[in-house]
Design a protein around this motif. Structure first.
Motif, PDB file in Angstrom:
ATOM      1  N   ILE A   1      40.391  45.411  53.962  1.00  0.00           N
ATOM      2  CA  ILE A   1      39.851  46.212  52.859  1.00  0.00           C
ATOM      3  C   ILE A   1      40.884  46.352  51.743  1.00  0.00           C
ATOM      4  O   ILE A   1      40.539  46.250  50.556  1.00  0.00           O
ATOM      5  CB  ILE A   1      39.366  47.585  53.380  1.00  0.00           C
ATOM      6  CG1 ILE A   1      38.095  47.383  54.227  1.00  0.00           C
ATOM      7  CG2 ILE A   1      39.107  48.553  52.230  1.00  0.00           C
ATOM      8  CD1 ILE A   1      37.654  48.618  54.987  1.00  0.00           C
ATOM      9  N   LEU A   2      42.143  46.562  52.094  1.00  0.00           N
ATOM     10  CA  LEU A   2      43.196  46.650  51.071  1.00  0.00           C
ATOM     11  C   LEU A   2      43.320  45.337  50.296  1.00  0.00           C
ATOM     12  O   LEU A   2      43.509  45.348  49.071  1.00  0.00           O
ATOM     13  CB  LEU A   2      44.533  47.017  51.707  1.00  0.00           C
ATOM     14  CG  LEU A   2      44.691  48.472  52.128  1.00  0.00           C
ATOM     15  CD1 LEU A   2      45.993  48.667  52.899  1.00  0.00           C
ATOM     16  CD2 LEU A   2      44.635  49.401  50.933  1.00  0.00           C
TER      17      LEU A   2
ATOM     18  N   LEU B   1      42.262  42.354  45.277  1.00  0.00           N
ATOM     19  CA  LEU B   1      41.577  41.257  44.578  1.00  0.00           C
ATOM     20  C   LEU B   1      40.642  41.794  43.498  1.00  0.00           C
ATOM     21  O   LEU B   1      40.551  41.230  42.407  1.00  0.00           O
ATOM     22  CB  LEU B   1      40.805  40.390  45.577  1.00  0.00           C
ATOM     23  CG  LEU B   1      41.667  39.595  46.560  1.00  0.00           C
ATOM     24  CD1 LEU B   1      40.810  38.999  47.659  1.00  0.00           C
ATOM     25  CD2 LEU B   1      42.474  38.535  45.836  1.00  0.00           C
ATOM     26  N   SER B   2      39.980  42.882  43.794  1.00  0.00           N
ATOM     27  CA  SER B   2      39.085  43.497  42.809  1.00  0.00           C
ATOM     28  C   SER B   2      39.870  44.012  41.606  1.00  0.00           C
ATOM     29  O   SER B   2      39.478  43.799  40.454  1.00  0.00           O
ATOM     30  CB  SER B   2      38.312  44.646  43.462  1.00  0.00           C
ATOM     31  OG  SER B   2      37.503  45.312  42.519  1.00  0.00           O
ATOM     32  N   MET B   3      40.982  44.693  41.871  1.00  0.00           N
ATOM     33  CA  MET B   3      41.784  45.258  40.781  1.00  0.00           C
ATOM     34  C   MET B   3      42.387  44.174  39.896  1.00  0.00           C
ATOM     35  O   MET B   3      42.585  44.383  38.707  1.00  0.00           O
ATOM     36  CB  MET B   3      42.892  46.153  41.341  1.00  0.00           C
ATOM     37  CG  MET B   3      42.350  47.433  41.928  1.00  0.00           C
ATOM     38  SD  MET B   3      43.572  48.613  42.590  1.00  0.00           S
ATOM     39  CE  MET B   3      45.069  47.743  42.745  1.00  0.00           C
TER      40      MET B   3
ATOM     41  N   ASP C   1      33.105  44.010  43.940  1.00  0.00           N
ATOM     42  CA  ASP C   1      32.848  42.959  42.951  1.00  0.00           C
ATOM     43  C   ASP C   1      33.835  41.799  43.063  1.00  0.00           C
ATOM     44  O   ASP C   1      34.325  41.285  42.063  1.00  0.00           O
ATOM     45  CB  ASP C   1      32.873  43.555  41.535  1.00  0.00           C
ATOM     46  CG  ASP C   1      32.333  42.596  40.487  1.00  0.00           C
ATOM     47  OD1 ASP C   1      31.544  41.704  40.848  1.00  0.00           O
ATOM     48  OD2 ASP C   1      32.705  42.735  39.314  1.00  0.00           O
ATOM     49  N   THR C   2      34.116  41.402  44.314  1.00  0.00           N
ATOM     50  CA  THR C   2      34.984  40.243  44.507  1.00  0.00           C
ATOM     51  C   THR C   2      34.450  39.378  45.636  1.00  0.00           C
ATOM     52  O   THR C   2      34.441  39.800  46.796  1.00  0.00           O
ATOM     53  CB  THR C   2      36.453  40.647  44.795  1.00  0.00           C
ATOM     54  OG1 THR C   2      37.178  39.495  45.215  1.00  0.00           O
ATOM     55  CG2 THR C   2      36.587  41.752  45.818  1.00  0.00           C
ATOM     56  N   TRP C   3      33.989  38.183  45.291  1.00  0.00           N
ATOM     57  CA  TRP C   3      33.458  37.305  46.336  1.00  0.00           C
ATOM     58  C   TRP C   3      34.578  36.822  47.249  1.00  0.00           C
ATOM     59  O   TRP C   3      34.364  36.628  48.440  1.00  0.00           O
ATOM     60  CB  TRP C   3      32.653  36.147  45.748  1.00  0.00           C
ATOM     61  CG  TRP C   3      33.457  35.111  45.015  1.00  0.00           C
ATOM     62  CD1 TRP C   3      33.712  35.048  43.679  1.00  0.00           C
ATOM     63  CD2 TRP C   3      34.117  33.983  45.599  1.00  0.00           C
ATOM     64  NE1 TRP C   3      34.493  33.970  43.384  1.00  0.00           N
ATOM     65  CE2 TRP C   3      34.750  33.283  44.559  1.00  0.00           C
ATOM     66  CE3 TRP C   3      34.240  33.500  46.900  1.00  0.00           C
ATOM     67  CZ2 TRP C   3      35.502  32.137  44.773  1.00  0.00           C
ATOM     68  CZ3 TRP C   3      34.986  32.345  47.113  1.00  0.00           C
ATOM     69  CH2 TRP C   3      35.608  31.677  46.044  1.00  0.00           C
ATOM     70  N   VAL C   4      35.768  36.654  46.725  1.00  0.00           N
ATOM     71  CA  VAL C   4      36.900  36.223  47.544  1.00  0.00           C
ATOM     72  C   VAL C   4      37.204  37.311  48.579  1.00  0.00           C
ATOM     73  O   VAL C   4      37.365  37.034  49.777  1.00  0.00           O
ATOM     74  CB  VAL C   4      38.145  35.913  46.677  1.00  0.00           C
ATOM     75  CG1 VAL C   4      39.335  35.560  47.555  1.00  0.00           C
ATOM     76  CG2 VAL C   4      37.857  34.797  45.688  1.00  0.00           C
TER      77      VAL C   4
ATOM     78  N   GLY D   1      37.800  36.581  41.685  1.00  0.00           N
ATOM     79  CA  GLY D   1      36.509  36.344  42.332  1.00  0.00           C
ATOM     80  C   GLY D   1      35.402  37.267  41.882  1.00  0.00           C
ATOM     81  O   GLY D   1      34.524  37.603  42.675  1.00  0.00           O
ATOM     82  N   LEU D   2      35.409  37.668  40.622  1.00  0.00           N
ATOM     83  CA  LEU D   2      34.375  38.578  40.134  1.00  0.00           C
ATOM     84  C   LEU D   2      32.989  37.946  40.223  1.00  0.00           C
ATOM     85  O   LEU D   2      32.833  36.730  40.109  1.00  0.00           O
ATOM     86  CB  LEU D   2      34.680  39.006  38.703  1.00  0.00           C
ATOM     87  CG  LEU D   2      35.955  39.833  38.511  1.00  0.00           C
ATOM     88  CD1 LEU D   2      36.141  40.188  37.047  1.00  0.00           C
ATOM     89  CD2 LEU D   2      35.924  41.091  39.361  1.00  0.00           C
ATOM     90  N   MET D   3      31.988  38.782  40.409  1.00  0.00           N
ATOM     91  CA  MET D   3      30.604  38.333  40.603  1.00  0.00           C
ATOM     92  C   MET D   3      29.720  38.897  39.492  1.00  0.00           C
ATOM     93  O   MET D   3      30.161  39.736  38.714  1.00  0.00           O
ATOM     94  CB  MET D   3      30.114  38.790  41.980  1.00  0.00           C
ATOM     95  CG  MET D   3      30.909  38.191  43.124  1.00  0.00           C
ATOM     96  SD  MET D   3      30.307  38.685  44.745  1.00  0.00           S
ATOM     97  CE  MET D   3      31.005  40.304  44.915  1.00  0.00           C
ATOM     98  N   PRO D   4      28.454  38.465  39.452  1.00  0.00           N
ATOM     99  CA  PRO D   4      27.527  39.043  38.466  1.00  0.00           C
ATOM    100  C   PRO D   4      27.424  40.560  38.624  1.00  0.00           C
ATOM    101  O   PRO D   4      27.607  41.095  39.722  1.00  0.00           O
ATOM    102  CB  PRO D   4      26.193  38.370  38.799  1.00  0.00           C
ATOM    103  CG  PRO D   4      26.561  37.105  39.493  1.00  0.00           C
ATOM    104  CD  PRO D   4      27.833  37.403  40.234  1.00  0.00           C
ATOM    105  N   THR D   5      27.107  41.251  37.550  1.00  0.00           N
ATOM    106  CA  THR D   5      27.134  42.718  37.542  1.00  0.00           C
ATOM    107  C   THR D   5      26.138  43.373  38.497  1.00  0.00           C
ATOM    108  O   THR D   5      26.330  44.526  38.874  1.00  0.00           O
ATOM    109  CB  THR D   5      26.869  43.251  36.115  1.00  0.00           C
ATOM    110  OG1 THR D   5      25.629  42.731  35.653  1.00  0.00           O
ATOM    111  CG2 THR D   5      27.987  42.864  35.175  1.00  0.00           C
TER     112      THR D   5
END
Length: 191
Positions: free
Chosen positions: A56-57, A62-64, A141-144, A68-72
């Motif tokens: 999770i960390l 990765l999100s921050m 919001d991170t597919w990775v 790997g951002l995804m559609p909104t």
């Protein structure tokens, strides 16, 4: 703060609070039970907790960093997946009642539960936990991060399931062996 963020953090809080409550309740039930228990955890509880929170960390990082951002709309799907996972996990734990423990323990007089979620899968609380974590990755919001959580947590649960099923077969014998033949581990129709 947008609607997705409010829902995400509310679900996060519900999940953490429910984990605390469920584990405190399980300890209390075991402490006040006159039946003996057999412990067979082999440290798998720490492997789950440590591994899950590390995964999770990583997803948070990765999100921050925007990797790997995804559609909104995907984070809203993540909220739905988290909510379903929370519902599944805690209804499965409720079905186990006094037999639930965060560590692998077999209570004296324990029987095989074969109703509700347990009719088709042997470890619905793990399935629910996996869905919560995958939903969290989607919500971040991170597919990775979602893939890392999905694969990593599956590997962690795989190890735990091996430990747990070995203990259950050892103590419950043919009733659990027969149950294993007619059910899936975590995902109906798949595994």
């Amino acid at each position: 703060m947008n609607l997705h963020s409010i829902l995400f953090w509310a679900l996060w809080a519900v999940w953490i609070i429910m984990e605390i409550v469920v584990n405190l309740r399980a300890r209390s039930l075991r402490k006040h039970s006159s039946a003996a228990t057999t412990k067979a955890d082999h440290g798998s509880v720490w492997f789950i907790f440590g591994g899950m929170y590390i995964l999770i960390l990583i997803a948070f990082f990765l999100s921050m960093t925007g990797i790997g951002l995804m559609p909104t709309w995907v984070p809203f799907v993540g909220n739905v997946v988290m909510a379903f996972g929370i519902t599944m996990r805690y209804s499965a734990i409720t079905q186990l009642g006094r037999y639930f423990s965060s560590t692998v323990q077999i209570a004296s007089g324990q029987t095989v539960i074969q109703t509700g979620w347990y009719r088709k899968i042997r470890h619905p609380a793990y399935t629910g936990g996996w869905l919560i974590a995958v939903g969290l990755g989607l919500g971040l919001d991170t597919w990775v991060g979602t893939v890392i959580i999905a694969v990593g947590l599956f590997a962690i649960y795989l190890r735990r399931i091996r430990v747990e099923e070995q203990a259950l077969v050892s103590h419950l014998g043919s009733s659990y062996s027969h149950y294993r033949q007619n059910t899936y581990h975590m995902f109906p129709g798949i595994w």
